[in-house]
Scaffold this motif. Sequence first.
Motif, PDB file in Angstrom:
ATOM      1  N   MET A   1    -102.930  54.092 -27.585  1.00  0.00           N
ATOM      2  CA  MET A   1    -101.445  53.104 -27.100  1.00  0.00           C
ATOM      3  C   MET A   1    -101.245  52.924 -28.787  1.00  0.00           C
ATOM      4  N   VAL A   4     -97.449  54.557 -30.126  1.00  0.00           N
ATOM      5  CA  VAL A   4     -96.053  53.864 -29.609  1.00  0.00           C
ATOM      6  C   VAL A   4     -96.006  53.158 -31.105  1.00  0.00           C
ATOM      7  N   THR A   5     -96.933  52.383 -32.283  1.00  0.00           N
ATOM      8  CA  THR A   5     -96.507  51.005 -32.757  1.00  0.00           C
ATOM      9  C   THR A   5     -95.260  51.738 -34.001  1.00  0.00           C
ATOM     10  N   LEU A   9     -92.612  49.415 -34.915  1.00  0.00           N
ATOM     11  CA  LEU A   9     -92.202  48.824 -36.838  1.00  0.00           C
ATOM     12  C   LEU A   9     -91.014  49.497 -37.122  1.00  0.00           C
ATOM     13  N   PRO A  84     -90.311  46.069 -23.034  1.00  0.00           N
ATOM     14  CA  PRO A  84     -91.114  46.812 -23.785  1.00  0.00           C
ATOM     15  C   PRO A  84     -92.580  46.992 -24.130  1.00  0.00           C
ATOM     16  N   GLU A  85     -93.012  46.148 -23.048  1.00  0.00           N
ATOM     17  CA  GLU A  85     -94.687  46.684 -23.079  1.00  0.00           C
ATOM     18  C   GLU A  85     -94.928  48.080 -23.018  1.00  0.00           C
ATOM     19  N   GLY A  86     -96.545  48.387 -24.338  1.00  0.00           N
ATOM     20  CA  GLY A  86     -96.472  49.943 -23.930  1.00  0.00           C
ATOM     21  C   GLY A  86     -95.727  50.740 -24.036  1.00  0.00           C
ATOM     22  N   GLY A  87     -94.536  50.089 -25.320  1.00  0.00           N
ATOM     23  CA  GLY A  87     -94.031  50.886 -26.154  1.00  0.00           C
ATOM     24  C   GLY A  87     -93.123  51.782 -25.447  1.00  0.00           C
ATOM     25  N   GLN A 115     -84.250  45.681 -26.347  1.00  0.00           N
ATOM     26  CA  GLN A 115     -85.141  44.819 -26.538  1.00  0.00           C
ATOM     27  C   GLN A 115     -84.798  43.470 -26.630  1.00  0.00           C
ATOM     28  N   ALA A 116     -83.517  43.021 -26.851  1.00  0.00           N
ATOM     29  CA  ALA A 116     -82.921  42.031 -27.211  1.00  0.00           C
ATOM     30  C   ALA A 116     -82.708  41.925 -25.322  1.00  0.00           C
ATOM     31  N   GLU A 119     -85.692  40.211 -24.485  1.00  0.00           N
ATOM     32  CA  GLU A 119     -86.479  39.513 -24.895  1.00  0.00           C
ATOM     33  C   GLU A 119     -85.873  38.033 -24.169  1.00  0.00           C
ATOM     34  N   SER A 418    -105.430  45.684 -24.970  1.00  0.00           N
ATOM     35  CA  SER A 418    -105.040  46.030 -26.551  1.00  0.00           C
ATOM     36  C   SER A 418    -105.886  45.640 -27.541  1.00  0.00           C
TER      37      SER A 418
END
Lengths: 489, 489
Positions: A1, A4-5, A9, A84-87, A115-116, A119, A418
């Motif tokens: 996973m 994905v980060t 980032l 957005p979990e799991g990228g 994303q917004a 959120e 995670s």
Amino acid sequence: MTWVTDPVLAFIPSFSFPAPLLATAEAESGPLVLAGVLLSLVIVYLASKVGGEICARIDLPPVLGELVAGVVVGVSVMHLLIFPEGGEDGSHSLLMLFLQSTANLSPVAFPQVFQAQSEVISTLSEIGVIILLFEIGLESDLKELLRVGMQATLVAVVGVVTPFVLGTAGLMVIFDVPAVPAIFAGAALTATSIGITAKVLAEIQRLSSKEGQIIIGAAVMDDVLGIIILAVVASLARDGKVEVGNVIYLIVSAAVFLIGSIWVGRLISPLLVDLINNMKTRGQLLLTALMFAFTLSYIATVIQLEAILGAFAAGLILAETEKQRDLEEQVIPIADMLVPIFFVVVGARTDVGVLNPLVPENREGLIMAAFLIVVAFVGKVVTGLAVFGQPGINRLAIGVGMVPRGEVGLVFAAVGSSSGVLSKSLEAAIIVMVILTTFLAPPLLRVVFSRELSGTSEAPALQDARTEAVSLVPPSDLVELEQAEPEAK
Amino acid sequence: MTWVTDPVLAFIPSFSFPAPLLATAEAESGPLVLAGVLLSLVIVYLASKVGGEICARIDLPPVLGELVAGVVVGVSVMHLLIFPEGGEDGSHSLLMLFLQSTANLSPVAFPQVFQAQSEVISTLSEIGVIILLFEIGLESDLKELLRVGMQATLVAVVGVVTPFVLGTAGLMVIFDVPAVPAIFAGAALTATSIGITAKVLAEIQRLSSKEGQIIIGAAVMDDVLGIIILAVVASLARDGKVEVGNVIYLIVSAAVFLIGSIWVGRLISPLLVDLINNMKTRGQLLLTALMFAFTLSYIATVIQLEAILGAFAAGLILAETEKQRDLEEQVIPIADMLVPIFFVVVGARTDVGVLNPLVPENREGLIMAAFLIVVAFVGKVVTGLAVFGQPGINRLAIGVGMVPRGEVGLVFAAVGSSSGVLSKSLEAAIIVMVILTTFLAPPLLRVVFSRELSGTSEAPALQDARTEAVSLVPPSDLVELEQAEPEAK
């Protein structure tokens, strides 16, 4: 996973771009975020009503319908509402694609808007469960809770120790799972979802019964214990050892917060009431109460407890004031608006793909899951036996009331995956356990309570008649019905 | 203030645990976003109540107090509640710094949390104004609106043409401003803030008066015209020419939407009522209504109109059903919870620094502002004269009702500054004009209406008595008072 980060980032710094650029980006994405949120809310409400109404008709708890409907619109089936979990970058979100095609959303703004809006919806769902626990607190009786405090504590402790020991030992002995993951899975068996149980109790008008209050009290204790256990196993999973300091900090802060907030709250609540009576503008009662609830929720969050504990404490305190009745009536529409978001989102986030036995790699997980589920039920149902000095109390109902793991269990699974300590199959097993306990407990809870009902003066027919009535009167009248309950305060 | 962040940041990392980055980013920022939102809401509610109560006591409209309180907590004064506009990265947000020091927020998560919590609060404020317009729609009378439709349209057109012509010509002649910026400033003079006027009318119980309905109708028209004008001047500012196609598209879509939604809505509203009557679960009326309102708001947004137009239309349609009364009662607490967020945020986003005459570069702006303010008032007050065939109507009240520019005017200023067509001083002048019209109109509106009142059978004493009463009864009773109004439907 981890792969994905990078994109994630990579896109975070884009938050701080120079002024003009920001202005345009905002000008573009601003209304689209709103559009996305509005669309998400329509989907959430549609799902919650369709699911709830179907369950109400086949005499299952509406909240179960909301959870299932959430699963249907969520990551498992329709991909309408995903996070957005799991990228996940939103490219699989039907909602985002619909937004793209209807509201000419540009690829530049796409990730930001996804994303917004995720959120915003997540936060609304969290505010939803805060409002739910605030409402539960308002409908609970602090004195009764303190009266059953010992029983509740005992129920909570038994309900934590039994499944933890059985689960961990069983996994190590039967499935020879190594110690750390076994302990982790055992820990995941301990948490109780106060939200789901409380909602069902409210639906069947048993919140203010002695059983109801013991369950709520135990669930709150359980929530605190769960947070502490999670901290322990998380640090264990991270670096093989336990950060004792952190654990002690959590235990102390939890105790200080729960006792302190209620003690201080009872002192200041008369002042709040005076304040409210002296206000001249609209919404004075509601906003003052919300300020109080949100402040306690904030404190609970920053001392690493859960916001819902603060909201529940605030509700308990205000329930003792002369304003309890008015406030309860005003909170109902707000709960109606925000609480469904929580349950649908919980469902939407749950990936039930792991339940599919046709997928070979699911099988090992499903076998372990079968074991965990047995432990999960047995480990909580026995808690009813721990209740002492309550002749004629419905021990089975209390035990069953502690069964649903809900969102709390999912948090364990998420942290586990995670931190990488759980094998895929064990993680799947935990998720399956969480899903089934969460989805089976509500109907069971109804059964064990209605069995009791038919014994009492209150015939099921009457119960149904009332449920019928409840559905036809405007929610603001529900309170009277609750009040009309023999066991209501 | 920026130096403050460094020591804090330097001391944070000791808390943040090493783990997969995505996991930390989410696991860490998730609860912190919630914490930030809860804290923001407490600040918003505190500000709205303090401001509202003070204004209520000195007999000014509470909404003015909410706006001013927003300015106090916002970017102008206390920096408690600020937004990412102008490239603000949150390092000046007292709230964020407080969050950082209380909830050990790490530097990695800082920008993300600031962005997310601002996004959530902005969206909540937008949902707030959507709920406000939905409530206004519910309290309005479609038939009455259609009856005064011609007058409203005339008022709107006069109120757009007069200030536009006077403003643009005046700036070019007196201040020899070049054509494009002059046109832009003139355009900024045309918009009316329906939200602020409607709120004041509701506060003084004049929403359902003939004047009230003309003002609301005209403000809605004005909103549509404003959007079209903004599109025109924006494209003019962007590339010196007007995209005729886009303008025609906007005009047609606005007309089709307003007429179409109400026409279709009236056809389906009986079906909605049947649906609601057949539902058995809690919140069936409210959620069905919200789904309807949010759907229309979504459509309005995606066709580049404003969401509030959809919400207003939905309210108008549902106001004609048998559910109007129940729905109105259930929407009140939701409005109490969400609407203040809108007004406080509008205030918090307004930088009143441009009003300071001691700053030399403000002076030129202030002189132009003085001119724009005169035009802003005259240009709208004359609209009262455009009303025909309404003997004894309060023309002054209608004119004054159109004066506040509010958030709409700020949008013009924002677009102007981002497109770089406006000189600093002219931009400042527009902002000053918006601030003063917004802040002066509410008290003026009260005066012109109460003048009329004292003339009518309804003595001011009674009016005060009622206002007093309103403050003491729970909001849910406000409706009765509204109903009791002679001019109420």
